[in-house]
Design an enzyme around this catalytic site. Structure first.
Site, PDB file in Angstrom:
ATOM      1  N   ASP A 139      70.869  39.050  -0.211  1.00 35.26           N
ATOM      2  CA  ASP A 139      69.729  38.706  -1.066  1.00 35.26           C
ATOM      3  C   ASP A 139      68.383  38.917  -0.369  1.00 35.26           C
ATOM      4  O   ASP A 139      68.152  38.402   0.730  1.00 35.26           O
ATOM      5  CB  ASP A 139      69.837  37.256  -1.547  1.00 35.26           C
ATOM      6  CG  ASP A 139      70.856  37.126  -2.673  1.00 35.26           C
ATOM      7  OD1 ASP A 139      71.012  38.097  -3.442  1.00 35.26           O
ATOM      8  OD2 ASP A 139      71.494  36.072  -2.767  1.00 35.26           O
ATOM      9  N   ARG A 309      70.758  29.910  -9.987  1.00 38.57           N
ATOM     10  CA  ARG A 309      70.754  30.192  -8.539  1.00 38.57           C
ATOM     11  C   ARG A 309      69.553  29.550  -7.868  1.00 38.57           C
ATOM     12  O   ARG A 309      68.424  29.667  -8.360  1.00 38.57           O
ATOM     13  CB  ARG A 309      70.739  31.702  -8.272  1.00 38.57           C
ATOM     14  CG  ARG A 309      71.242  32.029  -6.854  1.00 38.57           C
ATOM     15  CD  ARG A 309      71.091  33.480  -6.523  1.00 38.57           C
ATOM     16  NE  ARG A 309      69.757  33.751  -5.997  1.00 38.57           N
ATOM     17  CZ  ARG A 309      69.318  34.961  -5.661  1.00 38.57           C
ATOM     18  NH1 ARG A 309      70.100  36.019  -5.824  1.00 38.57           N
ATOM     19  NH2 ARG A 309      68.106  35.122  -5.184  1.00 38.57           N
TER      20      ARG A 309
END
Ligand code: SIN
Length: 323
Positions: A139, A309
């Site tokens: 990420d 998230r």
């Protein structure tokens, strides 16, 4: 925010509590390596990475000792899974903050009233073969301080499919030849969001029904990180390149860098380095972006998938020594 070095390469962060009174903002260090967990259960999920954690309700105000054991499990397994949780965005933020402050999530619109939460959504009308996070990546590795961790909570999932896969990047590095490892230790990868969030990608994002992605020329910026980094908490060397965001090698011509990056992308995501998670509503996955890559499978259409998230801030990657 004050940053203080602590023994073992860990850090302690102290921040003023601002918006969430229930959030405790001092990350808890991991339990010592080798210490058996006694407050939670840790069941390995696959040979390469991943473990299922039991005996904990993430909605509760967790004791520091429990958080330390969860952190140890994360360091040991790269990605950890919790079943049967049902977190409000506020509870997910509070859990996330036990592991570090929020990491900014550029380009993606957060959930209304919860700036630290993004919704990862696939609507039934979205076609197979395309998903947010559908290419191997770590990420936001294009940031100067890429996030340490990401926490994904499944709220609504299809009856089958739309699994997520993770790949262990310690294994990816250690299975390369000594010669290639020595070469990689001297290299720096060029990371950029250009192939994900720059305006040229707007056509792709227009296909998202459930997510608002703001492409921007900011995504064309580049950031250089060591190809082999030292994990700040385990002290182990780990490969840190990914197909989505590593767009070159510092000081190399593109036609020189591409074959090596392509090789590393194939090598680092081979099946025997992976674990795969079949989601049920209520599941939580928590992964360490410093040592695993992941991708979402875009294999299902006609069903809704809705996840929240949160993202935990990280540090500038530390280069492995060259000798
Ligand atoms: C992500 O890359 O953060 C999303 C992964 C997923 O939706 O499975």
């Amino acid at each position: 925010m004050a940053l203080a070095a602590a023994p073992g390469g860990l850090y302690a962060l102290r921040m003023a509590v601002t918006d969430t009174a229930d959030a405790r903002l001092v990350p808890v260090p991991a339990a010592p390596a080798g210490q058996e967990p006694c407050l939670i259960t840790v069941q390995p999920h696959a040979g390469a990475c991943g473990a299922v954690i039991g005996g904990v309700d993430l909605r509760s105000d967790l004791d520091d000792d429990v958080v330390a054991e969860i952190r140890r499990a994360l360091l040991d397994h790269g990605v950890i899974f919790f079943r049967d949780q049902s977190l409000t965005p506020r509870q997910q933020v509070a859990f996330s903050r036990r592991f570090g402050p929020y990491s900014p999530v550029p380009f993606i619109e957060p959930v209304a009233d919860h700036p630290e939460v993004i919704a990862v959504v696939r609507e039934p009308s979205e076609r197979q073969g395309f998903a947010f996070g559908g290419l191997w990546h770590s990420d936001f590795s294009f940031l100067a301080e890429p996030p340490t961790g990401s926490i994904l909570h499944a709220i609504e999932v299809p009856p089958y499919g739309a699994d997520t896969i993770w790949a262990n990047q310690y294994l990816a590095l250690s299975t390369l030849s000594p010669g290639l490892r020595a070469t990689l230790r001297g290299l720096r990868g060029v990371h950029s969001a250009v192939n994900a969030y720059s305006p040229k990608m707007q056509g792709i994002h227009d296909q998202f029904v459930g997510m608002t992605v703001r492409t921007s020329t900011d995504a064309e910026r580049t950031q250089v990180h060591p190809v082999v980094r030292v994990h700040a908490e385990t002290g182990k060397e780990v490969l840190f390149v990914n197909a989505q965001y590593t767009v070159g090698l510092d000081g190399w011509w593109p036609h020189e860098a591409k074959p090596l990056l392509d090789h590393l992308a194939r090598h680092s995501t081979q099946e025997s380095f992976t674990c795969r998670w079949q989601w049920r509503a209520g599941d939580v996955a928590f992964w360490d972006n410093r040592c695993v890559q992941h991708m979402a499978l875009a294999d299902v259409s006609g069903h809704r998938r809705y996840m929240h998230r949160t993202t935990v801030a990280g540090e500038a990657p530390i280069a492995a020594p060259t000798v």
